[in-house]
Write a protein that holds these residues in place. Sequence first.
Motif, mmCIF file in Angstrom:
data_model
loop_
_atom_site.group_PDB
_atom_site.id
_atom_site.type_symbol
_atom_site.label_atom_id
_atom_site.label_comp_id
_atom_site.label_asym_id
_atom_site.label_seq_id
_atom_site.Cartn_x
_atom_site.Cartn_y
_atom_site.Cartn_z
ATOM 1 N N ALA A 177 0.833 -1.208 0.000
ATOM 2 C CA ALA A 177 0.000 0.000 0.000
ATOM 3 C C ALA A 177 0.865 1.254 0.000
ATOM 4 C CB ALA A 177 -0.927 -0.017 1.214
ATOM 5 N N ARG A 178 1.954 1.236 0.758
ATOM 6 C CA ARG A 178 2.844 2.402 0.809
ATOM 7 C C ARG A 178 3.497 2.656 -0.551
ATOM 8 N NH1 ARG A 178 5.519 1.175 5.191
ATOM 9 N NH2 ARG A 178 7.198 0.066 4.152
ATOM 10 N N PHE A 179 3.967 1.589 -1.194
ATOM 11 C CA PHE A 179 4.583 1.746 -2.510
ATOM 12 C C PHE A 179 3.568 2.222 -3.547
ATOM 13 C CE2 PHE A 179 8.242 -0.355 -0.802
ATOM 14 C CZ PHE A 179 9.285 -0.008 -1.631
ATOM 15 N N GLN A 180 2.357 1.670 -3.490
ATOM 16 C CA GLN A 180 1.336 2.075 -4.452
ATOM 17 C C GLN A 180 0.924 3.526 -4.241
ATOM 18 O OE1 GLN A 180 -1.896 -0.593 -5.052
ATOM 19 N NE2 GLN A 180 -2.825 0.676 -6.610
ATOM 20 N N ALA A 181 0.787 3.935 -2.987
ATOM 21 C CA ALA A 181 0.401 5.314 -2.698
ATOM 22 C C ALA A 181 1.461 6.306 -3.196
ATOM 23 C CB ALA A 181 0.172 5.496 -1.200
ATOM 24 N N ALA A 182 2.712 5.918 -3.069
ATOM 25 C CA ALA A 182 3.797 6.821 -3.467
ATOM 26 C C ALA A 182 4.071 6.798 -4.964
ATOM 27 C CB ALA A 182 5.081 6.464 -2.709
ATOM 28 N N LEU A 183 3.909 5.611 -5.604
ATOM 29 C CA LEU A 183 4.375 5.453 -6.981
ATOM 30 C C LEU A 183 3.335 4.905 -7.946
ATOM 31 C CD1 LEU A 183 7.841 3.905 -6.046
ATOM 32 C CD2 LEU A 183 7.385 6.289 -6.657
ATOM 33 N N GLY A 184 2.134 4.662 -7.473
ATOM 34 C CA GLY A 184 1.093 4.140 -8.348
ATOM 35 C C GLY A 184 1.230 2.647 -8.579
ATOM 36 N N THR A 185 0.596 2.187 -9.647
ATOM 37 C CA THR A 185 0.562 0.753 -9.956
ATOM 38 C C THR A 185 1.961 0.173 -10.111
ATOM 39 O OG1 THR A 185 -1.558 1.054 -11.043
ATOM 40 C CG2 THR A 185 -0.372 -0.966 -11.553
ATOM 41 N N ASP A 186 2.828 0.880 -10.794
ATOM 42 C CA ASP A 186 4.199 0.388 -10.948
ATOM 43 C C ASP A 186 4.911 0.320 -9.599
ATOM 44 O OD1 ASP A 186 3.977 0.001 -13.673
ATOM 45 O OD2 ASP A 186 4.891 1.922 -14.193
ATOM 46 N N GLY A 187 4.546 1.216 -8.690
ATOM 47 C CA GLY A 187 5.118 1.179 -7.345
ATOM 48 C C GLY A 187 4.728 -0.084 -6.618
ATOM 49 N N ALA A 188 3.460 -0.485 -6.770
ATOM 50 C CA ALA A 188 3.000 -1.727 -6.146
ATOM 51 C C ALA A 188 3.780 -2.910 -6.710
ATOM 52 C CB ALA A 188 1.507 -1.909 -6.355
ATOM 53 N N ALA A 189 4.033 -2.908 -8.010
ATOM 54 C CA ALA A 189 4.807 -3.978 -8.634
ATOM 55 C C ALA A 189 6.239 -3.988 -8.095
ATOM 56 C CB ALA A 189 4.802 -3.829 -10.158
ATOM 57 N N LEU A 190 6.814 -2.811 -7.917
ATOM 58 C CA LEU A 190 8.158 -2.705 -7.348
ATOM 59 C C LEU A 190 8.171 -3.237 -5.922
ATOM 60 C CD1 LEU A 190 11.097 -1.743 -7.402
ATOM 61 C CD2 LEU A 190 10.257 0.538 -6.781
#
Length: 88
Positions: A63-76
Amino acid sequence: MSTTTAPDATARIGELRTEIDACDAEIIELVQRRLAISREIGQLRAAAGGTRLSLAREQQVLARFQAALGTDGAALGLMLLRQGRGRL
């Protein structure tokens, strides 16, 4: 109309690429550090009789990665979690 000349642009691109290379080196170092920490947490959890993984914690990370970077953040974030888990 741009006032940047081709040699100026080429020099600036070279400078920026050097900055990207430095960022990449830092990212690699941080990922390696994160993986070592994650593995140690897994070992400690297992030694204490718990599971190696905490799905609730993984959801927080994603959730933190997605909130900061979007869908690609969630994948990261998911990639980092997979790396840190090791073999299941």
